[in-house]
Write an enzyme that holds these catalytic residues in place. Sequence first.
Site, PDB file in Angstrom:
ATOM      1  N   SER A  83       0.841  -1.159  -0.148  1.00  0.00           N
ATOM      2  CA  SER A  83       0.021  -0.175  -0.068  1.00  0.00           C
ATOM      3  C   SER A  83       0.933   1.358  -0.025  1.00  0.00           C
ATOM      4  O   SER A  83       0.708   2.154  -0.725  1.00  0.00           O
ATOM      5  CB  SER A  83      -0.987   0.185   1.248  1.00  0.00           C
ATOM      6  N   ASN A  84       1.897   1.388   0.783  1.00  0.00           N
ATOM      7  CA  ASN A  84       2.886   2.454   0.777  1.00  0.00           C
ATOM      8  C   ASN A  84       3.785   2.688  -0.435  1.00  0.00           C
ATOM      9  O   ASN A  84       4.442   3.571  -0.610  1.00  0.00           O
ATOM     10  CB  ASN A  84       3.759   2.271   2.163  1.00  0.00           C
ATOM     11  N   TYR A 174      -2.470 -10.973   3.050  1.00  0.00           N
ATOM     12  CA  TYR A 174      -2.411  -9.432   3.246  1.00  0.00           C
ATOM     13  C   TYR A 174      -3.886  -9.065   3.573  1.00  0.00           C
ATOM     14  O   TYR A 174      -4.562  -8.997   2.499  1.00  0.00           O
ATOM     15  CB  TYR A 174      -1.486  -8.687   2.252  1.00  0.00           C
ATOM     16  N   LYS A 202       0.157 -10.796   6.879  1.00  0.00           N
ATOM     17  CA  LYS A 202       0.293  -9.468   7.295  1.00  0.00           C
ATOM     18  C   LYS A 202      -1.052  -9.076   7.642  1.00  0.00           C
ATOM     19  O   LYS A 202      -1.839  -8.759   6.749  1.00  0.00           O
ATOM     20  CB  LYS A 202       1.071  -8.614   6.151  1.00  0.00           C
ATOM     21  N   SER A 204      -2.948  -5.968   9.159  1.00  0.00           N
ATOM     22  CA  SER A 204      -3.057  -4.565   9.362  1.00  0.00           C
ATOM     23  C   SER A 204      -4.132  -3.878  10.207  1.00  0.00           C
ATOM     24  O   SER A 204      -4.304  -2.573  10.188  1.00  0.00           O
ATOM     25  CB  SER A 204      -2.911  -3.787   7.920  1.00  0.00           C
ATOM     26  N   GLY A 228       1.223  -5.305  11.011  1.00  0.00           N
ATOM     27  CA  GLY A 228       0.907  -4.519   9.691  1.00  0.00           C
ATOM     28  C   GLY A 228       1.357  -2.993  10.114  1.00  0.00           C
ATOM     29  O   GLY A 228       1.017  -2.047   9.367  1.00  0.00           O
ATOM     30  N   VAL A 245       5.552  -5.455   9.312  1.00  0.00           N
ATOM     31  CA  VAL A 245       5.607  -4.797   8.104  1.00  0.00           C
ATOM     32  C   VAL A 245       5.177  -3.464   8.463  1.00  0.00           C
ATOM     33  O   VAL A 245       3.925  -3.391   8.324  1.00  0.00           O
ATOM     34  CB  VAL A 245       5.185  -5.436   6.827  1.00  0.00           C
TER      35      VAL A 245
END
Length: 333
Positions: A83-84, A174, A202, A204, A228, A245
């Site tokens: 996403s980043n 994810y 992961k 988040s 996350g 992460v």
Amino acid sequence: MALSTRLASSLWPTLAALRWAAPRQCRGLSTPQGPEPSLDLRGIFPPLATPFSPTGEVDYAQLEGNLSRYASIPFQGLVVLGSNGEYPYLAPRERLEVVSCVRRALPRDHLLLAGSGCESTQATIELTVSMAEAGADVALVVTPCYYRGAMTSAALVHHYTEVGDASPIPVVLYSVPANTGLDLPMDAVVTLAQHPNIVGIKDSGGDITRMGLMVHKTRQEDFQVLAGSAGFLLASYSVGASGGVCALANVLGAPLCQLDRLCRKGQWQEARDLQHRLIEPNTAVTRRFGVPGLKKAMEWFGYYGGPCRAPLAPLSPAQVEELRNTFSTNGWL
């Protein structure tokens, strides 16, 4: 990368429960019985920001410059195209070029996780295979979400099973409900953890109870849980997460690796104090200001942030000042 051989029973080096020793001594996070992981996901993985030039092209020279600066930080590996990394805004060709660029710069003993999730199962499989050919060690596959109402547990299990079957590299699930509006259901995670080529998730979402239950229910599988976000890293470790992460690692990579190390050594007071100082900066570069805030903060710490791709807009002067104040009041600037 060829799939690792599954080992029989051994100690599973994840972080599953806090255990204290005699008075005046403390212990790190204990390791419950279970299979030894085929892939070591312990530690900190920064989800790299993708640098763009002022004209909007991927700036590979600046990417290499950031990688050179990160080389002195003891990361376990790197994540690209999350996403980043503004993954949805990159063309397929650019995605593969970014993976190739990072793989060339990254030592072979460091893992490279690459985002390959698409809306269709077929497209995800094709991109995952291409990511492996470009040098990725692990595929990070976000939940498909466009037809959110149809994404039942059964549909998601089928999707990830097909991807896991076809992928030449291990797969990490994810779940990022803030972006997808979809939390990967617990029953789906437990089922998918049994797949021989799906090695972790992961998460988040920030629900520590959910993460602890996830660790508990998958403890007999070759499966690891990654936090996350840096905002709940210590809490995640306390319930058994293996690593993190964390977007903030693009900016404060060394302190996050220090937090990881303190937890493993059982130095909980120091870890708590450090975690407290990371919460507000983490919120600022994630929920508050997002990728534009992350890239702006990177510039204050010697990295290239640069512009985002439209429609992501740069911060206003007032927002920049608020962001800077968040880092300075917590002792980072």
